[in-house]
Design a protein around this motif. Structure first.
Motif, PDB file in Angstrom:
ATOM      1  N   VAL A 226       0.861  -1.180   0.000  1.00  0.00           N
ATOM      2  CA  VAL A 226       0.000   0.000   0.000  1.00  0.00           C
ATOM      3  C   VAL A 226       0.898   1.231   0.000  1.00  0.00           C
ATOM      4  O   VAL A 226       1.945   1.248   0.664  1.00  0.00           O
ATOM      5  CB  VAL A 226      -0.972   0.019   1.203  1.00  0.00           C
ATOM      6  CG1 VAL A 226      -0.235   0.043   2.523  1.00  0.00           C
ATOM      7  CG2 VAL A 226      -1.918   1.206   1.114  1.00  0.00           C
ATOM      8  N   ILE A 227       0.511   2.212  -0.793  1.00  0.00           N
ATOM      9  CA  ILE A 227       1.232   3.487  -0.856  1.00  0.00           C
ATOM     10  C   ILE A 227       0.413   4.543  -0.124  1.00  0.00           C
ATOM     11  O   ILE A 227      -0.805   4.606  -0.269  1.00  0.00           O
ATOM     12  CB  ILE A 227       1.451   3.933  -2.316  1.00  0.00           C
ATOM     13  CG1 ILE A 227       2.433   2.992  -3.018  1.00  0.00           C
ATOM     14  CG2 ILE A 227       1.957   5.379  -2.384  1.00  0.00           C
ATOM     15  CD1 ILE A 227       2.547   3.250  -4.511  1.00  0.00           C
ATOM     16  N   GLN A 228       1.095   5.350   0.670  1.00  0.00           N
ATOM     17  CA  GLN A 228       0.471   6.504   1.303  1.00  0.00           C
ATOM     18  C   GLN A 228       1.312   7.736   1.010  1.00  0.00           C
ATOM     19  O   GLN A 228       2.529   7.725   1.209  1.00  0.00           O
ATOM     20  CB  GLN A 228       0.368   6.325   2.823  1.00  0.00           C
ATOM     21  CG  GLN A 228      -0.620   5.285   3.285  1.00  0.00           C
ATOM     22  CD  GLN A 228      -2.067   5.722   3.118  1.00  0.00           C
ATOM     23  OE1 GLN A 228      -2.356   6.876   2.829  1.00  0.00           O
ATOM     24  NE2 GLN A 228      -2.986   4.790   3.301  1.00  0.00           N
ATOM     25  N   SER A 229       0.687   8.784   0.504  1.00  0.00           N
ATOM     26  CA  SER A 229       1.347  10.079   0.483  1.00  0.00           C
ATOM     27  C   SER A 229       1.163  10.661   1.880  1.00  0.00           C
ATOM     28  O   SER A 229       0.081  11.150   2.230  1.00  0.00           O
ATOM     29  CB  SER A 229       0.737  11.008  -0.568  1.00  0.00           C
ATOM     30  OG  SER A 229       1.335  12.287  -0.486  1.00  0.00           O
ATOM     31  N   LEU A 230       2.197  10.573   2.686  1.00  0.00           N
ATOM     32  CA  LEU A 230       2.103  11.031   4.079  1.00  0.00           C
ATOM     33  C   LEU A 230       1.844  12.529   4.161  1.00  0.00           C
ATOM     34  O   LEU A 230       1.361  13.021   5.183  1.00  0.00           O
ATOM     35  CB  LEU A 230       3.394  10.689   4.823  1.00  0.00           C
ATOM     36  CG  LEU A 230       3.783   9.210   4.868  1.00  0.00           C
ATOM     37  CD1 LEU A 230       5.118   9.037   5.599  1.00  0.00           C
ATOM     38  CD2 LEU A 230       2.699   8.376   5.559  1.00  0.00           C
ATOM     39  N   THR A 231       2.157  13.249   3.090  1.00  0.00           N
ATOM     40  CA  THR A 231       1.888  14.684   3.016  1.00  0.00           C
ATOM     41  C   THR A 231       0.426  14.986   3.291  1.00  0.00           C
ATOM     42  O   THR A 231       0.100  16.053   3.833  1.00  0.00           O
ATOM     43  CB  THR A 231       2.228  15.206   1.603  1.00  0.00           C
ATOM     44  OG1 THR A 231       3.522  14.744   1.230  1.00  0.00           O
ATOM     45  CG2 THR A 231       2.156  16.721   1.531  1.00  0.00           C
ATOM     46  N   LYS A 232      -0.441  14.049   2.933  1.00  0.00           N
ATOM     47  CA  LYS A 232      -1.877  14.294   2.961  1.00  0.00           C
ATOM     48  C   LYS A 232      -2.449  14.059   4.366  1.00  0.00           C
ATOM     49  O   LYS A 232      -2.191  14.821   5.270  1.00  0.00           O
ATOM     50  CB  LYS A 232      -2.570  13.439   1.910  1.00  0.00           C
ATOM     51  CG  LYS A 232      -1.915  13.503   0.518  1.00  0.00           C
ATOM     52  CD  LYS A 232      -1.771  14.918  -0.002  1.00  0.00           C
ATOM     53  CE  LYS A 232      -1.346  14.995  -1.466  1.00  0.00           C
ATOM     54  NZ  LYS A 232       0.022  14.576  -1.746  1.00  0.00           N
TER      55      LYS A 232
END
Length: 420
Positions: A226-232
């Protein structure tokens, strides 16, 4: 090097619990019975610092770490911060726990995470089936960076798993989905796509940035990564950038870690420290953002100047049954989009006249509510014909709901719509 909290066998844990009860409880020990998600968001992978009792994970701003001897190299687990850093490792352990994975790698941006996931699974001559609607940077990296390296990509409508199945080839190594998709909010049947990948000996990676683990954990539904853009939503305050790849098993986790070390795109310790703090409130924020999004979607759907509203929480969403299957606790996130009468020109005008508390800018998932012109901002790097094919017109209005009062947000939208 990955670090994971070792768990005692169930019998040993039960015996330890009985012994603890017999001896009485003690401050600093954990109550028996495990933790719910909101508790894990606060405490997972975080323990008081042993020497001082500091309740927060320390920020280690150090490039290198002194070794006691040549023979004891890495005995303490750290050598150089491009590979591992104590603060960064704490964030990675937290991510793995929250997403229910074996291991996690944290990167400097969401795009660094995306390109690392592809690099860890593909080489020259390999093929990937990827969603025809994803974040613009993902689309561009596949077309303009990986394709010239001899990799092949088919951009497919993931709303029907049969489309994915038909696109599979003997050299397919990766299926890349995004659910809910940015920005059109189409959904992927994670279990069905994961089965297609498994049957073909390929890996399935899911960008679940819009969902967060509060709403959906793809690894629980058969995905490999799973990929997460932690920025969000993880960071959620418009302060830092970051990204993560969380892997279901050891082999995949080690491949991604190798890529991270080779590329040198690990998240910096200060950003890791900030995200360790901001992620504690992600559950509270996502619930408020979902509540606001539902209220705004309901308002827009009833407005005479709005021709279309798409939000997974609306009964009118074409994949509402799939949303209800995968989205926990009736939460559907803080993202929605809409079209208005007058087409692209009217859409651009609305974004130009919409007042605060809305902010006209890129990013999403933050405490501040954001309105975005995707055709000009986040998805400008898509080919125009591909962008229009999936419905991202020049006047496409993407909304990221923050945590403000929904009445204030709706009032500002109404004032803007009255000018159209």
């Amino acid at each position: 090097m990955f670090r994971f909290r070792k768990q005692l066998p169930a019998v040993s844990r039960a015996l330890a619990s009985r012994q603890a009860r017999a001896q009485g409880t003690k401050s600093g020990t954990w109550v028996e019975g495990g933790s719910k998600l909101d508790t894990s968001l606060v405490h997972s992978a975080v323990s008081p610092e042993p020497k001082t009792g500091a309740i927060l994970t320390p920020l280690f701003l150090s490039t290198t770490f002194v070794q006691d001897s040549v023979e004891e190299y890495l005995a303490k687990g750290f050598s150089y911060s491009r590979t591992n850093n104590p603060t960064t490792s704490a964030l990675e352990a937290k991510l793995a726990d929250l997403e229910n994975g074996y291991g996690a790698c944290a990167f400097g941006t969401g795009m660094a995470a995306t390109t690392s996931a592809i690099s860890a699974t593909m080489k020259t001559g390999d093929h990937c089936v990827i969603s025809d609607c994803s974040y613009g940077g993902t689309n561009r990296s596949c077309r303009e960076f990986f394709t010239p390296l001899g990799m092949e990509f088919d951009f497919v409508d993931f709303r029907d798993p049969e489309n994915v199945k038909k696109a599979m080839r003997p050299n397919t190594k990766l299926i890349f989905s995004e659910t809910p998709a940015n920005p059109v909010l189409s959904l992927t049947d994670i279990e069905a796509i994961s089965k297609i990948a498994k049957d073909a000996g390929a890996k399935h990676v899911v960008d679940a940035t819009f969902a967060t683990p509060v709403i959906c954990r793809p690894l629980d539904h058969g995905a490999d990564m799973v990929i997460q853009s932690l920025t969000k939503y993880y960071e959620g305050h418009n302060i830092m950038t970051g990204g993560a790849v969380i892997s279901k098993d050891k082999e995949m986790a080690e491949k991604v870690k190798w890529v991270q070390n080779v590329h040198g795109n690990i998240i910096n310790p200060f950003a890791a420290y900030i995200i360790l703090q901001t992620s504690k409130t992600m559950g509270i924020r996502v619930r408020q953002q979902s509540k606001n999004a539902q209220a705004i979607a309901d308002f827009l759907e009833s407005h005479p100047k709005v021709t279309k509203v798409v939000y997974p929480g609306l009964a009118s969403h074409p994949q509402k049954a799939l949303a209800d299957k995968y989205h926990r606790d009736g939460l559907h996130g803080g993202m929605l989009w809409f079209d208005i009468v007058g087409g692209a020109d009217a859409g651009k005008k609305l974004m130009n006249v919409c007042q605060r508390p809305w902010s006209l800018c890129e990013n999403l998932g933050a405490t501040e509510s954001i309105i975005t012109a995707c055709a000009v901002m986040t998805h400008a790097n898509m080919l125009k014909e591909d962008r229009l094919k999936v419905g991202i017109t020049d006047g496409f209005i993407r909304v990221s709901c923050g945590i403000e009062d929904s009445e204030d947000l709706i009032r500002a939208l109404k004032v803007a719509l009255d000018q159209i």
